[in-house]
Enzyme design. Structure first.
Site, short mmCIF file in Angstrom:
data_model
loop_
_atom_site.label_atom_id
_atom_site.label_comp_id
_atom_site.label_asym_id
_atom_site.label_seq_id
_atom_site.Cartn_x
_atom_site.Cartn_y
_atom_site.Cartn_z
N GLU A 570 4.08 -4.60 4.29
CA GLU A 570 3.66 -4.88 5.66
C GLU A 570 4.33 -6.15 6.18
O GLU A 570 4.25 -7.20 5.56
CB GLU A 570 2.14 -5.01 5.72
CG GLU A 570 1.61 -5.14 7.12
CD GLU A 570 0.12 -4.81 7.21
OE1 GLU A 570 -0.45 -5.01 8.28
OE2 GLU A 570 -0.45 -4.34 6.20
N GLY A 571 4.96 -6.05 7.33
CA GLY A 571 5.67 -7.17 7.95
C GLY A 571 7.17 -7.08 7.81
O GLY A 571 7.91 -7.55 8.67
#
Length: 658
Positions: A570-571
């Protein structure tokens, strides 16, 4: 002290030095400001003084409230002492206060005792407080007893207040020097009168306070070659969060429960609750920026779906010509979930990922360095098994929300223009699925992604355990309220609660956020019930092939821009897409207008053109055509319909005549 290194500040400066404008810029982003005016009305016939007061009033935003203290010098002490931790006060200025203090109408008065009372009120103030005062220590000694009494009293006031304040700034000719502390506090917006937007320096070069400085320079690991990406700037939180479940701490105490100066005031006294009124992006600049794209000299069909990026940036920046985001910060939230939510996860893997990011290794850190983005790693409190009991207590949820808000404040005060929300934690996707099921009525199996082992194999057994944990948690809470904080406490846990606070704080400070993954989108689902404006400050580059993210995007009205289906954590996908988003903004900001609409038709012609194609200022001389060459006449259409367009008829906006 507040998140940017101070919560009480004295701004000194001479006459017309720019001290008031600078002080006003320091609190410009606060949701509400109480302006404390100390100056007496003066002689009614003194028009010059009245003009000065009117200019000060005209600069204040309409959302500010004003309180006059000229009638009683003791009133200033009362106002400061009574201000709460969620208030922002701007006192302008102490010179006017001393003038009233020395007025015989207020005698007898103990000047020394009153000044000491003011300093004590400033020292004990819990509000965010900015005081402005003239600096008289550099001037000549007055020749009159009254003048000497004024400079003596004001000098004593400045010394006492400066000693009581966290920080002191001196403004000379519009330039700011920080006297206390010697490390400069974050630079804020330059007063509008000082410079134009075009001449304003890039926020990427904004200095940061000591609390926001990067960690000490890290040695490059030995296995990194000379051609590898340089390490990102790894930031350290102003104060490391205290684990909420530490045996020695009470829930909600320590740094997690520290005051947050920019939280809005709510009628009930609670500051984070449903129905908060936070800022919205500009309603007009977004469509204007998209319409403007149709006038640019762009070959082909234009930017396609990336027009959304231009509209989003224009609305959040408040200009129809948005600029690429220069100062970017990645917030990596690391928090594990106990119980069945983490089935199939390798124990300690999320902690290893966080350590890897701190060392500048791994996909997220490398992409952050490539994008010249700062990286901040934040630990969220561990979440209890949601199928057995609440993931967090109510106090822990409140503390996590406030701390997330503070992280967004830190970023805004450091000049960050864009936040990228990232997360890593065992069981985070299952917790996000539970939040989606509770807030959107989804079935857990439809929003819970497959479990993939470290060897790249699909673990269906672990996936079924996660589904069972979410199912049992929803059954346990079937009679519980579905309010935002209740969902976070029962199902969401520490990482989603902290991410929700980040979104709310970023919205309050008008900082856009790139979402990427289940934790960020689940936080967006919760934040819409606390402040519906938050989702309008979020942009989703990609859904990553995750069903939960797809559903949340559909509910929130966020259209993914690309379909890369990267699964780098995530990211990381948001950072991978960031150069593409920046490229779209660069084109929108730098490309000229099409020649048919007045732009240059070649490198040597920069003259603006009229609707007939002539350059403005053309004297009718030789334009390169033969004298007997006839003007071009458009053939009449063969079918029915209008054959002419009147000269006064408007041109349809957003269309370009080829």
């Amino acid at each position: 002290m507040s998140v940017d290194g101070w919560h009480t500040l004295l701004v000194l400066g001479g006459i017309r030095s720019g001290k008031s404008e600078f002080a006003e810029s320091l609190v410009a982003d606060a949701p509400t400001v109480r302006y404390v005016a100390t100056a007496p009305a003066g002689d009614p016939e003194d028009t010059e003084w009245a003009t000065r007061l009117a200019a000060h009033r005209a600069r204040r935003p309409g959302s500010w409230t004003t309180e006059e203290t000229a009638a009683n010098p003791g009133r200033l002490v009362e106002v400061i002492a009574a201000a709460g931790p969620n208030e922002t006060l701007l006192v302008d200025d102490l010179g006017g206060w001393v003038t009233v203090l020395l007025d015989p109408a207020h005698q007898p008065a103990d000047d020394t005792a009153t000044i000491a009372e003011l300093a004590a009120a400033v020292r004990s103030s819990t509000a965010r407080l900015v005081l402005v005062s003239p600096e008289v220590g550099l001037s000549l000694v007055p020749t009159t007893p009254l003048g000497r009494a004024f400079t003596d009293a004001l000098g004593a006031t400045n010394r006492a207040v400066a000693d009581a304040c966290d920080a002191v700034a001196l403004v000379v000719a519009g330039q700011t020097a920080w006297l206390k502390p010697t490390t400069p506090a974050p630079a804020h917006a330059v007063p509008p009168a000082a410079t134009s937007p075009e001449a304003a320096p890039s926020r990427a070069a904004t200095p940061q306070t000591a609390a926001h400085q990067a960690a000490p320079a890290q040695a490059v690991p030995a296995d990194l070659g000379a051609g590898d990406v340089t390490l990102p700037e790894v930031l350290t939180p102003a104060a490391a969060p205290v684990p909420a479940r530490a045996a020695s701490d009470e829930p909600g105490t320590g740094d997690w429960a520290a005051p947050t100066m920019a939280l809005p005031m709510i009628a009930t006294g609670l500051v984070i609750q449903p129905g908060m009124e936070l800022p919205m992006p500009d309603d007009y600049t977004g469509p204007q920026a998209v319409d403007r794209l149709a006038t640019l000299d762009i070959p082909g069909a234009g930017l396609g779906v990336l027009e959304q990026v231009v509209g989003f940036a224009a609305a959040t920046q408040g200009t129809s010509t948005p600029r690429p985001w220069d100062a970017v910060r990645v917030l990596l939230i690391q928090g594990d979930h106990e119980g069945g939510a983490s089935a199939g996860a390798t124990p300690g893997e999320s902690s290893r990922r966080a350590r890897q990011a701190r060392a500048g290794r791994g996909a997220l850190a490398r992409l952050a360095a490539e994008n010249r983005a700062g990286l901040q790693i934040v630990e969220a409190p561990a979440s209890a098994p949601m199928e057995e009991r609440p993931a967090l207590s109510a106090d822990e949820v409140e503390a996590a929300l406030r701390y997330g808000w503070r992280l967004a404040e830190q970023a805004a005060d450091a000049g960050v223009q864009l936040l990228v929300l990232a997360a890593c934690g065992a069981g985070a996707e299952a917790a996000a699925a539970a939040v989606l099921a509770a807030t959107a009525g989804a079935e857990p199996p439809t929003v819970l992604g497959r479990v993939v082992t470290e060897q790249g194999e699909i673990d269906d057994a672990a996936w079924m355990v996660r589904c069972a944990a979410v199912r049992d948690a929803l059954h346990r809470t079937r009679r519980s309220a579905r309010e935002a904080k209740d969902v976070l406490a029962e199902l969401g846990g520490g990482d989603i609660a902290l991410a929700t606070g980040v979104l709310l704080g970023a919205t309050a400070r008008k900082v856009p956020v790139l979402l990427d993954g289940p934790v960020g989108t689940a936080a967006a689902m919760v934040s819409r019930d606390l402040a519906g404006q938050a989702r309008h400050w979020c942009l989703l580059p990609d859904h990553g092939g995750r069903p939960g993210v797809r559903l949340a995007a559909d509910v929130l009205g966020l259209t993914p821009l690309v379909d890369l289906r990267l699964d780098l954590g995530e990211g990381a996908t948001a950072l991978a897409a960031l150069p593409l988003l920046r490229s779209a903004l660069t084109l929108a900001a730098t490309l000229p207008v099409h020649p048919s609409l007045g732009g240059p038709d070649d490198e040597g012609d920069t003259g603006e053109r009229t609707g007939t194609g002539d350059r403005i200022g053309d004297d009718g001389g030789d334009d390169g055509r033969a004298e007997d060459e006839p003007d071009f006449a458009e053939p009449e259409p063969a079918g029915p319909g209008p054959t002419t367009v009147g000269a006064d008829e408007p041109v349809f906006p957003g269309r370009r005549a080829d």
